[in-house]
Motif scaffolding. Sequence first.
Motif, PDB file in Angstrom:
ATOM      1  N   TYR A   1      64.649  22.735 -36.559  1.00  0.00           N
ATOM      2  CA  TYR A   1      63.543  23.623 -36.929  1.00  0.00           C
ATOM      3  C   TYR A   1      63.050  23.226 -38.302  1.00  0.00           C
ATOM      4  CZ  TYR A   1      61.006  27.927 -38.072  1.00  0.00           C
ATOM      5  OH  TYR A   1      60.040  28.830 -38.429  1.00  0.00           O
ATOM      6  N   HIS A   2      61.760  23.026 -38.387  1.00  0.00           N
ATOM      7  CA  HIS A   2      61.134  22.662 -39.655  1.00  0.00           C
ATOM      8  C   HIS A   2      60.002  23.650 -39.919  1.00  0.00           C
ATOM      9  CE1 HIS A   2      63.466  19.014 -39.409  1.00  0.00           C
ATOM     10  NE2 HIS A   2      63.030  18.867 -38.171  1.00  0.00           N
ATOM     11  N   PRO A   3      60.297  24.726 -40.676  1.00  0.00           N
ATOM     12  CA  PRO A   3      59.271  25.728 -40.923  1.00  0.00           C
ATOM     13  C   PRO A   3      58.134  25.179 -41.775  1.00  0.00           C
ATOM     14  CG  PRO A   3      61.113  26.097 -42.375  1.00  0.00           C
ATOM     15  CD  PRO A   3      61.516  24.975 -41.444  1.00  0.00           C
ATOM     16  N   ALA A   4      57.018  25.865 -41.725  1.00  0.00           N
ATOM     17  CA  ALA A   4      55.883  25.473 -42.563  1.00  0.00           C
ATOM     18  C   ALA A   4      56.264  25.700 -44.024  1.00  0.00           C
ATOM     19  CB  ALA A   4      54.663  26.300 -42.190  1.00  0.00           C
ATOM     20  N   PRO A   5      56.308  24.650 -44.842  1.00  0.00           N
ATOM     21  CA  PRO A   5      56.732  24.810 -46.236  1.00  0.00           C
ATOM     22  C   PRO A   5      55.891  25.826 -46.994  1.00  0.00           C
ATOM     23  CG  PRO A   5      56.598  22.482 -45.667  1.00  0.00           C
ATOM     24  CD  PRO A   5      56.010  23.252 -44.516  1.00  0.00           C
ATOM     25  N   GLU A   6      54.568  25.861 -46.721  1.00  0.00           N
ATOM     26  CA  GLU A   6      53.712  26.800 -47.427  1.00  0.00           C
ATOM     27  C   GLU A   6      54.033  28.247 -47.061  1.00  0.00           C
ATOM     28  OE1 GLU A   6      52.965  24.573 -45.027  1.00  0.00           O
ATOM     29  OE2 GLU A   6      50.919  24.860 -44.303  1.00  0.00           O
ATOM     30  N   ALA A   7      54.473  28.468 -45.833  1.00  0.00           N
ATOM     31  CA  ALA A   7      54.859  29.818 -45.421  1.00  0.00           C
ATOM     32  C   ALA A   7      56.150  30.230 -46.109  1.00  0.00           C
ATOM     33  CB  ALA A   7      55.011  29.886 -43.902  1.00  0.00           C
TER      34      ALA A   7
ATOM     35  N   MET B   1      49.792  37.845 -51.029  1.00  0.00           N
ATOM     36  CA  MET B   1      49.971  36.442 -50.716  1.00  0.00           C
ATOM     37  C   MET B   1      48.787  35.664 -51.272  1.00  0.00           C
ATOM     38  SD  MET B   1      51.690  36.239 -47.027  1.00  0.00           S
ATOM     39  CE  MET B   1      53.434  36.454 -47.137  1.00  0.00           C
ATOM     40  N   SER B   2      49.100  34.552 -51.877  1.00  0.00           N
ATOM     41  CA  SER B   2      48.041  33.797 -52.526  1.00  0.00           C
ATOM     42  C   SER B   2      47.235  32.953 -51.541  1.00  0.00           C
ATOM     43  CB  SER B   2      48.635  32.907 -53.618  1.00  0.00           C
ATOM     44  OG  SER B   2      49.552  31.997 -53.062  1.00  0.00           O
ATOM     45  N   THR B   3      47.789  32.651 -50.390  1.00  0.00           N
ATOM     46  CA  THR B   3      47.083  31.906 -49.348  1.00  0.00           C
ATOM     47  C   THR B   3      46.696  32.880 -48.249  1.00  0.00           C
ATOM     48  OG1 THR B   3      48.423  29.966 -49.867  1.00  0.00           O
ATOM     49  CG2 THR B   3      47.282  29.949 -47.754  1.00  0.00           C
ATOM     50  N   GLN B   4      45.553  32.645 -47.613  1.00  0.00           N
ATOM     51  CA  GLN B   4      45.091  33.522 -46.536  1.00  0.00           C
ATOM     52  C   GLN B   4      46.177  33.645 -45.462  1.00  0.00           C
ATOM     53  OE1 GLN B   4      42.287  35.284 -46.291  1.00  0.00           O
ATOM     54  NE2 GLN B   4      42.652  35.971 -44.204  1.00  0.00           N
ATOM     55  N   THR B   5      46.465  34.871 -45.056  1.00  0.00           N
ATOM     56  CA  THR B   5      47.507  35.133 -44.068  1.00  0.00           C
ATOM     57  C   THR B   5      47.295  34.338 -42.793  1.00  0.00           C
ATOM     58  OG1 THR B   5      47.901  37.337 -44.968  1.00  0.00           O
ATOM     59  CG2 THR B   5      48.616  36.957 -42.704  1.00  0.00           C
ATOM     60  N   SER B   6      46.066  34.268 -42.305  1.00  0.00           N
ATOM     61  CA  SER B   6      45.820  33.554 -41.047  1.00  0.00           C
ATOM     62  C   SER B   6      46.120  32.061 -41.200  1.00  0.00           C
ATOM     63  CB  SER B   6      44.393  33.769 -40.558  1.00  0.00           C
ATOM     64  OG  SER B   6      43.461  33.266 -41.483  1.00  0.00           O
ATOM     65  N   ASP B   7      45.873  31.487 -42.373  1.00  0.00           N
ATOM     66  CA  ASP B   7      46.192  30.076 -42.595  1.00  0.00           C
ATOM     67  C   ASP B   7      47.704  29.850 -42.534  1.00  0.00           C
ATOM     68  OD1 ASP B   7      43.490  29.556 -42.950  1.00  0.00           O
ATOM     69  OD2 ASP B   7      43.614  29.578 -45.141  1.00  0.00           O
ATOM     70  N   LEU B   8      48.447  30.774 -43.124  1.00  0.00           N
ATOM     71  CA  LEU B   8      49.902  30.664 -43.096  1.00  0.00           C
ATOM     72  C   LEU B   8      50.434  30.862 -41.679  1.00  0.00           C
ATOM     73  CD1 LEU B   8      50.663  32.628 -46.368  1.00  0.00           C
ATOM     74  CD2 LEU B   8      50.872  30.159 -46.023  1.00  0.00           C
ATOM     75  N   LEU B   9      49.877  31.834 -40.971  1.00  0.00           N
ATOM     76  CA  LEU B   9      50.280  32.042 -39.582  1.00  0.00           C
ATOM     77  C   LEU B   9      49.940  30.829 -38.723  1.00  0.00           C
ATOM     78  CD1 LEU B   9      49.229  35.771 -39.079  1.00  0.00           C
ATOM     79  CD2 LEU B   9      51.572  34.870 -39.075  1.00  0.00           C
ATOM     80  N   ALA B  10      48.776  30.247 -38.969  1.00  0.00           N
ATOM     81  CA  ALA B  10      48.369  29.061 -38.204  1.00  0.00           C
ATOM     82  C   ALA B  10      49.307  27.892 -38.457  1.00  0.00           C
ATOM     83  CB  ALA B  10      46.934  28.672 -38.556  1.00  0.00           C
ATOM     84  N   ALA B  11      49.864  27.809 -39.661  1.00  0.00           N
ATOM     85  CA  ALA B  11      50.823  26.749 -39.974  1.00  0.00           C
ATOM     86  C   ALA B  11      52.194  27.049 -39.379  1.00  0.00           C
ATOM     87  CB  ALA B  11      50.936  26.575 -41.489  1.00  0.00           C
ATOM     88  N   ALA B  12      52.596  28.314 -39.386  1.00  0.00           N
ATOM     89  CA  ALA B  12      53.942  28.694 -38.938  1.00  0.00           C
ATOM     90  C   ALA B  12      54.056  28.808 -37.424  1.00  0.00           C
ATOM     91  CB  ALA B  12      54.335  30.018 -39.585  1.00  0.00           C
ATOM     92  N   ALA B  13      53.035  29.334 -36.775  1.00  0.00           N
ATOM     93  CA  ALA B  13      53.135  29.655 -35.352  1.00  0.00           C
ATOM     94  C   ALA B  13      53.491  28.470 -34.457  1.00  0.00           C
ATOM     95  CB  ALA B  13      51.844  30.322 -34.875  1.00  0.00           C
ATOM     96  N   PRO B  14      52.848  27.311 -34.603  1.00  0.00           N
ATOM     97  CA  PRO B  14      53.181  26.205 -33.696  1.00  0.00           C
ATOM     98  C   PRO B  14      54.634  25.758 -33.795  1.00  0.00           C
ATOM     99  CG  PRO B  14      51.135  25.745 -34.875  1.00  0.00           C
ATOM    100  CD  PRO B  14      51.746  26.957 -35.506  1.00  0.00           C
ATOM    101  N   ARG B  15      55.226  25.924 -34.958  1.00  0.00           N
ATOM    102  CA  ARG B  15      56.611  25.507 -35.139  1.00  0.00           C
ATOM    103  C   ARG B  15      57.553  26.426 -34.377  1.00  0.00           C
ATOM    104  NH1 ARG B  15      56.698  22.341 -40.318  1.00  0.00           N
ATOM    105  NH2 ARG B  15      54.508  21.948 -40.751  1.00  0.00           N
ATOM    106  N   THR B  16      57.225  27.725 -34.345  1.00  0.00           N
ATOM    107  CA  THR B  16      58.035  28.664 -33.575  1.00  0.00           C
ATOM    108  C   THR B  16      57.738  28.512 -32.088  1.00  0.00           C
ATOM    109  OG1 THR B  16      58.137  30.156 -35.461  1.00  0.00           O
ATOM    110  CG2 THR B  16      58.623  31.105 -33.298  1.00  0.00           C
ATOM    111  N   VAL B  17      56.481  28.281 -31.736  1.00  0.00           N
ATOM    112  CA  VAL B  17      56.132  28.038 -30.333  1.00  0.00           C
ATOM    113  C   VAL B  17      56.916  26.843 -29.801  1.00  0.00           C
ATOM    114  CG1 VAL B  17      54.268  27.260 -28.799  1.00  0.00           C
ATOM    115  CG2 VAL B  17      53.864  29.143 -30.406  1.00  0.00           C
ATOM    116  N   GLU B  18      57.034  25.796 -30.598  1.00  0.00           N
ATOM    117  CA  GLU B  18      57.777  24.606 -30.173  1.00  0.00           C
ATOM    118  C   GLU B  18      59.233  24.950 -29.878  1.00  0.00           C
ATOM    119  OE1 GLU B  18      58.907  20.123 -31.786  1.00  0.00           O
ATOM    120  OE2 GLU B  18      57.658  21.436 -33.028  1.00  0.00           O
TER     121      GLU B  18
END
Length: 194
Positions: free
Chosen positions: A133-139, A1-18
């Motif tokens: 549902y609006h996933p993190a586009p970068e993820a 993955m070209s972006t740090q995994t934790s950054d992608l998780l940080a972007a994706a997680a709140p959307r699933t939590v919601e």
Amino acid sequence: MSTQTSDLLAAAAPRTVEVVRGISDDHLDLPTPCSDYLVRDLLNHLFQVVVNFQALAKKRQVEWAEKPDHLGDGWRDRFEAETGRLVAAWSDPSTLEGVSPGMGLPQSVVGGMVLLDLTVHGWDLAVATGQSYHPAPEAVAELHALVEQLGPTARKMGVFAEPVPLATPTGATTAELTHLLTQTGRTPTWPQTP
């Protein structure tokens, strides 16, 4: 993955939590796009994924056979707390080094797998419970290569169904998500009306 995994998780997680926070107790027995899972089953699976992948970030063995019920009192708050721990667990760059002793895959792939579960199961739960549902586009963008890489094996193991041929809707985000969903064997227009 070209972006740090934790950054992608940080972007994706709140959307699933919601989405998880928007699930009422009345939703728990509804069907989901994962044909073997009702909403309660998929929530328990996603809880187990979020908890186990914290350990996998630390290159520890995990237990998948046990199927605990995570939906006791305060489960929505606990899910949010566990996803926060998941993001933190993958924030150390060393988590991406080497091979997972439990899964036999590069750690970078393992990190991508939990990102995939958070993103796709976020969609599964949203459509099952009538939420947007609006996933993190970068993820989503990062997950296409992973799904292409894992797809043949995942289909043999029954993790993904066969790709679903479907016309791609207009709009970059919608088209990206639609492609991701169809490659994991999902029908983006679920549920199908007779």
